[in-house]
Enzyme design. Structure first.
Site, PDB file in Angstrom:
ATOM      1  N   SER A  75      -4.615   2.530  -9.285  1.00 46.28           N
ATOM      2  CA  SER A  75      -3.192   2.736  -9.061  1.00 46.28           C
ATOM      3  C   SER A  75      -2.478   3.044 -10.376  1.00 46.28           C
ATOM      4  CB  SER A  75      -2.604   1.513  -8.353  1.00 46.28           C
ATOM      5  OG  SER A  75      -1.398   1.856  -7.731  1.00 46.28           O
ATOM      6  N   HIS A  98      -5.040   0.897   0.226  1.00 43.64           N
ATOM      7  CA  HIS A  98      -4.722   1.320  -1.141  1.00 43.64           C
ATOM      8  C   HIS A  98      -5.997   1.329  -1.968  1.00 43.64           C
ATOM      9  CE1 HIS A  98      -2.331   2.083  -4.604  1.00 43.64           C
ATOM     10  NE2 HIS A  98      -2.419   0.868  -5.132  1.00 43.64           N
ATOM     11  N   ASP A 141      -3.839   6.107   2.056  1.00 41.34           N
ATOM     12  CA  ASP A 141      -3.247   5.237   1.037  1.00 41.34           C
ATOM     13  C   ASP A 141      -1.722   5.225   1.163  1.00 41.34           C
ATOM     14  OD1 ASP A 141      -2.329   4.052  -1.426  1.00 41.34           O
ATOM     15  OD2 ASP A 141      -4.272   4.523  -2.307  1.00 41.34           O
TER      16      ASP A 141
END
Length: 539
Positions: A250, A508, A478
């Site tokens: 991320s 995610h 996601d």
């Protein structure tokens, strides 16, 4: 007042889910940042006059830093700022790395970066594999041991290394509000319905920024991603690696991209998973997240309907499921629900809890239970537990510094400052993107409006010509970093550098889902240096 945050703001959730939602942690209030002078005569620039961190011509670091010897020792329990919990025990070791507060003044004041590692268990050893779990705000020292079982195969040939980036956890962690004030801030309506509520939100943002300046003003100008990337290269040198081997999730993908831009010839084997789109400004990113979370919510509702039929709290899903959820949220805006411990589930906390559960398909059952409780049982307990995991609040009411660090890093990175008028102009587009998350994502853009430190750039610089191939993973389901970001990152890294791998899945990120196809592609790259074909797709 919990906007959907940049990148993996729910890494606290990932750690909580690793031990079950009931495994909450205790600890003392976060301590103030620790910044030390390396020489008696050196001083840091004041926050009001500090020059932006250099992004190109930065002085070389002194040998006192690049040649420092790390004193590895038995790890203590994670601090309150890191999220609390138990000491990780063997095989984990901890140490502290000294880094310059301002990389443009490498002989000046320093700060301490908290490190953790597990030595390689087999051979031949490749080197250190450094992890960043996103946020920004996730403590690598607390998170890596909690998720290490997913990386056991990589541990055979790498030392697994986690760290708290500057401003995070025990690395001069940014401290703004105390626990009680953070609870009070969370009670402010994050999706104002009238002028009075908009004024209250603006006042809360002003007070939050002032508290951060008062409690952490010495470090606020220096918690930017470029400085964190320079810290990564210092860590690489001190660990004795010729190249940086790195696994970023991320926001950690943005950090990895900035590193590759600054040090393309120092890139070793580098993986980006759940990729932040480097081409989007905060408004575009927030709008993309609103769409992504709405898509994930619709996927959850469809799966719930297939498995539970009419017993599913969102019924058949689709428009009807969205209507049921928005009806619940409208009711909570007027009358929050009781929850365990004498607390109440507000509209904001319910949206936070719903978003948190969408980070992993493994938490969809908890979301179904939470919605059922709230819609039919008159209880907000489960949704509130999900929200607490997202925001780093433990059962005793102590917060980690996840939220403070997330805002501090984001606000010093991003040049844009959004006004109430600009948000109102964008509200129709956000509401169209998501009837559930749109308002909160839009108003969250005002979080940096009164920040005491100016933002650095419009977009992160991630172009990395000449770097070794970098594996870029995108998950089509996601919610927090929509799939399109992976393609944009691979394109920006440059021809022959960005290698896209697609997972057709939910949640995610990709690697930690355990998908065998994806795991094999990444492991062969990290362990054997075999670069997967660009465009590889796993289902």
């Amino acid at each position: 007042m919990h906007p959907v945050v940049r990148g993996a703001g729910a890494l606290g959730l990932a750690v909580a889910l690793a031990g079950g939602l009931t495994a909450c942690h205790s600890g003392a209030p976060a301590s103030s940042a620790k910044v030390e002078p390396s020489t008696p005569a050196s001083t840091a620039a004041s926050p009001a006059t500090a020059s932006p961190t250099a992004t190109a011509a930065t002085p070389e670091l002194p040998a006192a830093l690049t040649g420092q010897q790390l004193a590895w020792h038995t790890c203590p329990a994670p601090s309150a700022a890191q999220g609390g919990g138990r000491a990780p025990g063997a095989p984990w070791e901890c140490a502290t790395l000294k880094a310059p507060l301002d990389h443009a003044r490498p002989d000046g004041r320093t700060l301490d970066l908290a490190l953790i590692r597990a030595r390689s268990t087999g051979g031949p050893r490749i080197g250190s594999l450094i992890f960043n779990f996103g946020g920004p705000g996730a403590s690598g020292v607390a998170t890596l041991p909690a998720l290490a079982k997913d990386y056991a195969d990589l541990n055979t040939r790498y030392d697994l290394v986690g760290f708290d980036p500057r401003g995070i956890g025990d690395s001069a962690g940014v401290h703004c509000l105390d626990d009680a004030a953070t609870d009070a801030s969370a009670a402010v309506d994050g999706s104002p319905d009238d002028t009075a509520e908009a004024r209250a939100l603006d006042e809360a943002n002003t007070a939050y920024a002032a508290a951060c300046q008062q409690n952490s003003g010495a470090v606020l100008p220096y918690v930017d991603t470029v400085s964190a990337a320079r810290d990564l290269d210092l860590l690489r040198q001190v660990l004795g690696d010729d190249r940086l081997h790195y696994f970023g999730f991320s926001y950690g993908t943005e950090l990895g991209g900035v590193y590759a831009h600054l040090y393309p010839h120092n890139v070793g084997r580098l993986v980006m998973d759940a990729v932040v789109d480097p081409d989007q400004d905060p408004l575009q990113g927030s709008l993309g997240q609103a769409k992504g979370f709405q898509l994930a919510l619709e996927n959850f509702m469809a799966a719930c309907a297939d498995q539970a039929g009419e017993a599913c709290p969102t019924g058949p899903g689709g428009a009807e499921g969205t209507r049921r959820i928005t009806t619940l949220l409208q009711g909570l805006d007027a009358a929050p629900l009781p929850a365990d411990g004498g607390r109440r589930l507000t509209q904001d906390l319910a949206v936070t809890g719903i978003a948190a559960a969408l980070y992993s398909e493994a938490s969809w059952n908890a979301l179904a239970v939470g919605l059922q409780e709230a819609m039919q049982g008159g209880s907000g307990t489960t949704l509130l537990a999900l929200a607490d995991a997202y925001t780093g609040r433990d059962a005793q009411g102590h917060y980690s510094n996840l939220l403070a660090a997330n805002r501090a890093v984001s606000c010093v990175d991003d040049r844009q400052r959004y006004t109430e008028a600009e948000v109102r102009e964008q509200l129709p587009a956000f509401r169209q993107a998501s009837p559930v998350f749109g308002d909160f994502a839009a108003w969250g853009l005002t979080a940096c409006s009164h920040w005491p430190v100016p933002g650095r750039t419009d977009h992160p610089e991630v172009d990395a010509p000449g770097a070794a191939p970098i594996v870029v993973i995108g998950n089509t389901g996601d919610p927090a970093t929509p799939y399109e970001g992976a393609r944009a990152m691979a394109q920006r890294l440059g021809p022959g550098v960005g290698v896209t791998v697609t997972l057709r899945g939910q949640g995610h990120g990709g690697y930690d889902t355990g998908n065998p196809c994806l795991k094999q592609a990444v492991d062969q790259y990290l362990l054997d240096g075999v670069v997967p074909p660009d465009g590889t797709t796993c289902g």
